[in-house]
Design an enzyme around this catalytic site. Sequence first.
Site, PDB file in Angstrom:
ATOM      1  N   LEU A 295       0.977  -1.119  -0.065  1.00 36.14           N
ATOM      2  CA  LEU A 295      -0.034  -0.134  -0.123  1.00 36.14           C
ATOM      3  C   LEU A 295       0.923   1.319   0.088  1.00 36.14           C
ATOM      4  O   LEU A 295       1.762   1.531   0.892  1.00 36.14           O
ATOM      5  CB  LEU A 295      -1.020   0.109   1.259  1.00 36.14           C
ATOM      6  CG  LEU A 295      -2.129   0.882   1.449  1.00 36.14           C
ATOM      7  CD1 LEU A 295      -3.099   0.437   0.131  1.00 36.14           C
ATOM      8  CD2 LEU A 295      -2.423   0.782   2.683  1.00 36.14           C
ATOM      9  N   HIS A 296       0.651   2.076  -1.148  1.00 33.25           N
ATOM     10  CA  HIS A 296       1.596   3.008  -1.046  1.00 33.25           C
ATOM     11  C   HIS A 296       0.945   4.576  -1.931  1.00 33.25           C
ATOM     12  O   HIS A 296       1.585   5.470  -1.805  1.00 33.25           O
ATOM     13  CB  HIS A 296       2.938   2.939  -1.560  1.00 33.25           C
ATOM     14  CG  HIS A 296       3.190   2.639  -3.099  1.00 33.25           C
ATOM     15  ND1 HIS A 296       2.308   1.503  -3.695  1.00 33.25           N
ATOM     16  CD2 HIS A 296       3.058   3.637  -4.210  1.00 33.25           C
ATOM     17  CE1 HIS A 296       2.705   1.586  -5.046  1.00 33.25           C
ATOM     18  NE2 HIS A 296       3.088   2.860  -5.368  1.00 33.25           N
ATOM     19  N   ARG A 297       0.174   4.214  -2.450  1.00 29.86           N
ATOM     20  CA  ARG A 297      -0.341   5.295  -3.363  1.00 29.86           C
ATOM     21  C   ARG A 297      -1.194   6.340  -2.646  1.00 29.86           C
ATOM     22  O   ARG A 297      -1.799   6.112  -1.723  1.00 29.86           O
ATOM     23  CB  ARG A 297      -1.354   4.679  -4.618  1.00 29.86           C
ATOM     24  CG  ARG A 297      -0.907   3.945  -5.512  1.00 29.86           C
ATOM     25  CD  ARG A 297      -1.667   3.716  -6.741  1.00 29.86           C
ATOM     26  NE  ARG A 297      -0.924   2.931  -7.538  1.00 29.86           N
ATOM     27  CZ  ARG A 297      -0.199   3.600  -8.512  1.00 29.86           C
ATOM     28  NH1 ARG A 297       0.110   4.803  -8.640  1.00 29.86           N
ATOM     29  NH2 ARG A 297       0.595   2.528  -9.363  1.00 29.86           N
TER      30      ARG A 297
END
Length: 349
Positions: free
Chosen positions: A186-188
Amino acid sequence: MKAAPVQRALNGLGFSQSLVHTGQHYDANMSDVFFRELDLPEPDVNLAVGSGSHAQQTAQIMAGFEPVVLERRPDLVMVYGDVNSTVAAALVCAKLQIPVAHVEAGLRSNDRSMPEEINRLLTDQLADFLFTPSEDGDRNLTREGIPSERIHLVGNVMIDTLVRLLPRALEKKKDGLPARYALVTLHRPSNVDDPEVLRRILTAMLSVSKDLAVVFPAHPRTRQRMAQFGVAADALHVCDPLPYLEFLALQAGATAVLTDSGGIQEETTFLGVPCLTLRDNTERPVTVEIGTNTLIGNKPDRLRDELAKILDGRYKKGAIPALWDGHAAERIAQVLKEKVSPRLQAAEP
């Protein structure tokens, strides 16, 4: 993962290459270790630009890269993917009349709120050689007016790296992990910068963890936001970002992968692992139409429904797209040998 197989293939045909690391990704776990594991040589130049806003980072890369190009006067510059480094290098070369080849061209999410989409659109308009991973890329470029002679369907270079290193990855031991687990990335910004969205996603992950262990190698940006927003995830197996081989081993053994990453959608499709993408769109629709990927957005109900299908054996099987066979880089090298080498020979005195 994208540059390594292409550099290897071009070396095999006698091209002289210089490797420029912009430093856009500078964390040791997200940069240095990849050079070692992918057998990439030390960069000839490291611009070390670090973090910053999109405008600041792009400008710093351009300012640092232009002197390198002026000094070395390359016959061709290869750019990869859709990050700020990609469009910055393409802009520098376009203004200096240096030909550009874009690897992973033609991908479109049709969502201009994503910085990567802007980078893709601009880079493809500037590039002289556009190497696409799938047929939808060809269609997108044709629709945008790119001449057909610039477009080359070659397959997926990410899969080249996966095919070469999967046997080595499978030798890695997954100490302390259960036989069945979900792997999360998860990074956006759309998922981690809004406290309510991040809290909703992690609450859904905690619900998942009641039925399936959840392994979460957390991006530094994501960990920072979790701490900032006071979002707890104690029931999850949260760890630092993993080297490529360890992460690939986890992907290959996962019951399901939950992600907002583009590349992971591709890798799970090749591996035949169910992938639930925490986005409403994707620039890799072939992974949904043919592969094992399903878009679920950040909706907990969709996550629960699709995960139930996976656990019950009712989830779609998927197939591997055409030309995702481990030989994309060789096709790129062959095109450049046929198109670039004769031009260089003709220019010699």
